[in-house]
Scaffold this motif. Structure first.
Motif, PDB file in Angstrom:
ATOM      1  N   TYR A  41      12.931   8.542  -0.252  1.00 54.17           N
ATOM      2  CA  TYR A  41      12.543   7.481   0.912  1.00 54.17           C
ATOM      3  C   TYR A  41      11.829   8.115   1.731  1.00 54.17           C
ATOM      4  CZ  TYR A  41      13.528   4.022   4.322  1.00 54.17           C
ATOM      5  OH  TYR A  41      13.470   3.100   5.572  1.00 54.17           O
ATOM      6  N   THR A  46       8.094   6.406  -3.559  1.00 55.43           N
ATOM      7  CA  THR A  46       8.767   5.064  -4.213  1.00 55.43           C
ATOM      8  C   THR A  46       9.042   5.115  -5.755  1.00 55.43           C
ATOM      9  OG1 THR A  46       6.671   4.012  -4.068  1.00 55.43           O
ATOM     10  CG2 THR A  46       7.894   3.660  -2.192  1.00 55.43           C
ATOM     11  N   THR A  77       9.355  -1.273  -0.311  1.00 55.10           N
ATOM     12  CA  THR A  77       9.480   0.013   0.496  1.00 55.10           C
ATOM     13  C   THR A  77       8.019   0.510   0.571  1.00 55.10           C
ATOM     14  OG1 THR A  77      11.688   0.555  -0.370  1.00 55.10           O
ATOM     15  CG2 THR A  77      10.159   2.349   0.741  1.00 55.10           C
TER      16      THR A  77
END
Length: 157
Positions: A41, A46, A77
């Motif tokens: 992260y 991702t 994300t």
């Protein structure tokens, strides 16, 4: 008085066995899963983040709402946290806040607190604090997160 002392000892013993000790293999495995997720992260990797969540993950965020599925979580994300030039977010676990609980025939629950740092124009600043609860499943020889509660987001303490 003896009954009260006996009751307190029973309650204390029950409380001490509910949470996994930090030396247990279960605790170490679940914390290692958390570390792997957030190492990826923090790098905005991702594709790697996605493998640590079940395909049917449910992610509940008090500010961002609900995200369903690992693919949608990875895309959110990427699009929301990893697409801004000159801007980066980093999550840091507060190790002393972590608690791990066995979920028989499933895996474990992990709770804790984390901090978020923002880097903008090359300068990193502490930006926020939140609580989390992860439901982790051990299946086919690997750990994955199946449910996430991310809540109480606010200024860093």
């Amino acid at each position: 008085m003896k009954k009260i002392i006996a009751l307190l000892l029973i309650l204390a013993a029950g409380e001490s066995y509910a949470q996994e000790p930090v030396t247990s293999q279960l605790y170490k495995d679940v914390v290692a899963l958390d570390k792997a997720i957030f190492d990826a992260y923090n790098k905005c990797d991702t594709e790697s983040v996605k493998i640590y969540f079940s395909e049917d993950v449910e992610f509940y965020h008090d500010k961002g709402g609900v995200t369903l599925g690992a693919k949608a979580l990875a895309e959110a994300t990427k699009n929301n946290l990893c697409s801004r030039p000159g801007w980066k977010i980093r999550r840091e676990l507060l190790p002393s806040s972590v608690k791990v609980y066995l979920m028989d025939n499933y895996g474990a629950i992990m709770t804790g607190e984390h901090l978020f740092y923002i880097t903008e124009n090359g300068k990193e600043t502490l930006n926020g604090h939140a609580l989390f609860t992860h439901l982790c499943r051990f299946k086919d020889g690997k750990w994955q997160v199946t449910r996430v509660l991310s809540y109480s987001h606010g200024p860093a303490k």
